[in-house]
Design a protein around this motif. Structure first.
Motif, PDB file in Angstrom:
ATOM      1  N   GLY A  73     -14.298 -24.000 -19.447  1.00 46.09           N
ATOM      2  CA  GLY A  73     -13.969 -23.845 -17.289  1.00 46.09           C
ATOM      3  C   GLY A  73     -12.940 -23.460 -17.879  1.00 46.09           C
ATOM      4  O   GLY A  73     -11.824 -22.724 -17.181  1.00 46.09           O
ATOM      5  N   ARG A  74     -11.416 -24.767 -18.155  1.00 45.98           N
ATOM      6  CA  ARG A  74     -10.148 -24.507 -18.278  1.00 45.98           C
ATOM      7  C   ARG A  74      -9.488 -23.267 -18.611  1.00 45.98           C
ATOM      8  O   ARG A  74      -8.811 -22.195 -18.349  1.00 45.98           O
ATOM      9  N   ARG A  75      -9.988 -23.080 -19.661  1.00 45.70           N
ATOM     10  CA  ARG A  75      -9.562 -21.647 -20.532  1.00 45.70           C
ATOM     11  C   ARG A  75      -9.977 -20.314 -19.765  1.00 45.70           C
ATOM     12  O   ARG A  75      -9.242 -20.025 -19.516  1.00 45.70           O
ATOM     13  N   THR A  76     -10.777 -20.676 -19.568  1.00 41.57           N
ATOM     14  CA  THR A  76     -11.824 -19.333 -18.289  1.00 41.57           C
ATOM     15  C   THR A  76     -10.658 -19.222 -16.790  1.00 41.57           C
ATOM     16  O   THR A  76      -9.846 -18.115 -16.964  1.00 41.57           O
ATOM     17  N   ARG A  77     -10.124 -20.590 -16.324  1.00 40.82           N
ATOM     18  CA  ARG A  77      -9.544 -20.557 -15.448  1.00 40.82           C
ATOM     19  C   ARG A  77      -8.355 -19.468 -15.459  1.00 40.82           C
ATOM     20  O   ARG A  77      -7.554 -19.113 -15.126  1.00 40.82           O
ATOM     21  N   ARG A  78      -7.459 -20.418 -17.227  1.00 39.08           N
ATOM     22  CA  ARG A  78      -6.330 -19.958 -17.315  1.00 39.08           C
ATOM     23  C   ARG A  78      -6.531 -18.314 -17.219  1.00 39.08           C
ATOM     24  O   ARG A  78      -5.548 -17.110 -17.326  1.00 39.08           O
ATOM     25  N   LEU A  79      -7.233 -17.600 -18.311  1.00 34.63           N
ATOM     26  CA  LEU A  79      -7.315 -16.699 -17.760  1.00 34.63           C
ATOM     27  C   LEU A  79      -7.962 -15.253 -17.210  1.00 34.63           C
ATOM     28  O   LEU A  79      -6.878 -14.276 -17.563  1.00 34.63           O
ATOM     29  N   SER A  80      -8.591 -16.095 -16.423  1.00 37.61           N
ATOM     30  CA  SER A  80      -8.879 -14.940 -15.486  1.00 37.61           C
ATOM     31  C   SER A  80      -7.581 -15.091 -14.063  1.00 37.61           C
ATOM     32  O   SER A  80      -7.136 -14.029 -13.382  1.00 37.61           O
ATOM     33  N   ALA A  81      -6.490 -16.486 -14.408  1.00 37.25           N
ATOM     34  CA  ALA A  81      -5.455 -16.104 -13.482  1.00 37.25           C
ATOM     35  C   ALA A  81      -4.389 -15.303 -13.686  1.00 37.25           C
ATOM     36  O   ALA A  81      -4.116 -14.841 -12.485  1.00 37.25           O
ATOM     37  N   ALA A  82      -4.392 -15.134 -14.698  1.00 32.78           N
ATOM     38  CA  ALA A  82      -3.440 -13.846 -15.167  1.00 32.78           C
ATOM     39  C   ALA A  82      -3.973 -12.550 -14.754  1.00 32.78           C
ATOM     40  O   ALA A  82      -3.197 -11.661 -14.748  1.00 32.78           O
ATOM     41  N   LEU A 100     -16.870 -30.792 -11.773  1.00 27.56           N
ATOM     42  CA  LEU A 100     -16.557 -32.313 -12.148  1.00 27.56           C
ATOM     43  C   LEU A 100     -15.381 -32.651 -12.539  1.00 27.56           C
ATOM     44  O   LEU A 100     -14.796 -33.733 -12.923  1.00 27.56           O
ATOM     45  N   ASP A 101     -14.972 -31.923 -13.398  1.00 26.11           N
ATOM     46  CA  ASP A 101     -13.461 -31.601 -13.807  1.00 26.11           C
ATOM     47  C   ASP A 101     -12.759 -31.746 -13.047  1.00 26.11           C
ATOM     48  O   ASP A 101     -12.081 -31.128 -12.167  1.00 26.11           O
ATOM     49  N   PRO A 102     -11.420 -33.156 -13.540  1.00 25.27           N
ATOM     50  CA  PRO A 102     -10.216 -33.170 -12.748  1.00 25.27           C
ATOM     51  C   PRO A 102      -9.308 -31.908 -12.355  1.00 25.27           C
ATOM     52  O   PRO A 102      -8.563 -31.771 -11.388  1.00 25.27           O
ATOM     53  N   ASP A 103      -9.361 -31.254 -13.775  1.00 19.92           N
ATOM     54  CA  ASP A 103      -8.495 -29.858 -14.033  1.00 19.92           C
ATOM     55  C   ASP A 103      -8.693 -29.625 -12.482  1.00 19.92           C
ATOM     56  O   ASP A 103      -7.635 -28.888 -11.948  1.00 19.92           O
ATOM     57  N   LEU A 104      -9.810 -28.962 -12.384  1.00 19.34           N
ATOM     58  CA  LEU A 104     -10.015 -27.659 -11.022  1.00 19.34           C
ATOM     59  C   LEU A 104      -8.941 -28.315  -9.636  1.00 19.34           C
ATOM     60  O   LEU A 104      -9.811 -29.022  -9.144  1.00 19.34           O
ATOM     61  N   GLY A 105      -8.403 -27.296  -9.435  1.00 20.90           N
ATOM     62  CA  GLY A 105      -7.449 -27.560  -8.304  1.00 20.90           C
ATOM     63  C   GLY A 105      -6.520 -28.777  -8.816  1.00 20.90           C
ATOM     64  O   GLY A 105      -5.711 -29.251  -6.974  1.00 20.90           O
ATOM     65  N   SER A 106      -5.909 -29.078  -9.616  1.00 23.36           N
ATOM     66  CA  SER A 106      -5.480 -30.420  -9.718  1.00 23.36           C
ATOM     67  C   SER A 106      -3.845 -29.395 -10.244  1.00 23.36           C
ATOM     68  O   SER A 106      -3.953 -28.532  -9.442  1.00 23.36           O
ATOM     69  N   ASP A 107      -2.370 -30.466 -10.222  1.00 21.18           N
ATOM     70  CA  ASP A 107      -1.345 -29.643 -10.047  1.00 21.18           C
ATOM     71  C   ASP A 107      -1.619 -28.297 -11.290  1.00 21.18           C
ATOM     72  O   ASP A 107      -0.522 -27.197 -11.384  1.00 21.18           O
ATOM     73  N   GLU A 108      -1.624 -28.069 -11.984  1.00 20.21           N
ATOM     74  CA  GLU A 108      -1.984 -27.935 -14.007  1.00 20.21           C
ATOM     75  C   GLU A 108      -3.455 -27.287 -13.345  1.00 20.21           C
ATOM     76  O   GLU A 108      -3.574 -25.824 -14.396  1.00 20.21           O
ATOM     77  N   CYS A 109      -3.783 -26.671 -12.444  1.00 19.71           N
ATOM     78  CA  CYS A 109      -4.964 -26.077 -12.428  1.00 19.71           C
ATOM     79  C   CYS A 109      -4.017 -24.573 -12.304  1.00 19.71           C
ATOM     80  O   CYS A 109      -3.481 -24.053 -11.479  1.00 19.71           O
ATOM     81  N   ALA A 110      -4.360 -23.422 -13.169  1.00 21.55           N
ATOM     82  CA  ALA A 110      -4.147 -22.243 -13.611  1.00 21.55           C
ATOM     83  C   ALA A 110      -4.391 -21.531 -11.828  1.00 21.55           C
ATOM     84  O   ALA A 110      -3.682 -20.688 -11.551  1.00 21.55           O
ATOM     85  N   LEU A 111      -5.163 -21.786 -11.684  1.00 18.54           N
ATOM     86  CA  LEU A 111      -5.748 -21.048 -10.007  1.00 18.54           C
ATOM     87  C   LEU A 111      -5.074 -21.483  -8.913  1.00 18.54           C
ATOM     88  O   LEU A 111      -5.174 -20.810  -7.844  1.00 18.54           O
ATOM     89  N   ARG A 112      -4.514 -22.473  -8.595  1.00 18.28           N
ATOM     90  CA  ARG A 112      -4.071 -23.193  -7.976  1.00 18.28           C
ATOM     91  C   ARG A 112      -3.045 -22.621  -6.719  1.00 18.28           C
ATOM     92  O   ARG A 112      -2.967 -22.192  -5.816  1.00 18.28           O
TER      93      ARG A 112
END
Ligand code: G
Ligand code: MN
Length: 249
Positions: A73-82, A100-112
């Motif tokens: 999920g994290r890799r997907t979001r990082r690649l997608s955001a670009a 359930l992943d705390p990364d989603l929507g966090s300050d580190e989330c690439a999509l935020r």
């Protein structure tokens, strides 16, 4: 789940997953307006150049067995955001584990930083009821600007109870419904019914899996706002800026 894998197999599957994620890329498929064919968004779809695991299904199966869905999920979001394209929204698939992943929507989330241009597509690979605190999680994501889509509607997993729970801004009707058009009257009625129900909550309906012109015309006639499928554009590394089919005016 891991207990069923011998240690060596776990290590080997783990390094194959590492390689597949290292060499992962996202294909973009255009999502077009039904009325004029203009491209209003792209769905990002996971692909890999690795031969260690071939394609998204093998990657997801490996991640599930290794309990590493978060990595995917994290890799997907990082690649997608670009890959956000000017003037078009970005549709990103989520697995219920991502909710359930705390990364989603966090300050580190690439999509935020681009949340107001992002539609999060949710499907029921796992019953949505199994996501604790779903309502407050969705509320938080919406407060950040994300929109929510219910993916694969009508495919058997994503049904009316998921619709009621998610209250999605966007409803994506699965190709198992749209593929029956224009011949199948029952499918057409289901699609028209979905459009009618969606109108009560001002939700936008996307018809997925459009492969032929008669299918496209039937979906537009049924009132679908947006359309997606091989006819309009294949998933590709270079994002389509125009639909692959000419529109009738
Ligand atoms: O579950 P979801 O709707 O996100 O599925 C997307 C998948 O559907 C992708 O793997 C994509 O390649 C595939 N897809 C996209 N358009 C079409 C189409 O017109 N026909 C078929 N058969 N598959 C499609
Ligand atoms: Mn999808």
């Amino acid at each position: 789940m891991l207990a069923t894998l011998p240690f060596e197999a776990t290590v080997s599957l783990g390094s194959r997953l590492d390689e597949a994620l290292e060499l992962a890329w996202m294909a973009l498929q255009p999502i077009c307006r039904g009325s004029d064919g203009s491209v209003v968004g792209h769905e990002a779809l996971l692909r890999t150049r690795s031969s260690a695991l071939r394609g998204p299904l093998e990657i997801l199966e490996a991640a599930r067995r290794l309990d590493r869905m978060e990595d995917v999920g994290r890799r997907t979001r990082r690649l997608s955001a670009a890959l956000l394209q000017p003037g078009a929204d970005l549709y990103v698939n989520l697995w219920p584990s991502d909710l359930l992943d705390p990364d989603l929507g966090s300050d580190e989330c690439a999509l935020r930083p681009i949340a107001d241009r992002v539609v999060l597509e949710i499907t029921e690979h796992l019953p949505i009821e199994a996501v604790p605190g779903l309502t407050s999680r969705l509320q938080r994501l919406r407060a950040l600007g994300f929109r929510i889509a219910l993916d694969d509607f009508g495919a058997g997993h994503a049904g009316l109870s998921s619709w009621a729970r998610l209250e999605p801004e966007i409803l994506k009707v699965d190709r198992r419904i749209t593929s029956g058009l224009p011949e199948c009257r029952a499918m057409r009625r289901i699609l028209e019914g979905a459009v009618e129900l969606a109108s009560h909550s001002a939700s936008i309906v996307v018809a997925e899996g459009i492969e032929t012109v008669p299918q496209l015309e039937a979906c537009v006639a049924a009132g679908c706002h947006l359309v997606q499928g091989y006819l309009l554009g294949m998933p590709a590394p270079m994002p389509a800026q125009t639909a692959a089919v000419a529109w009738r005016h």
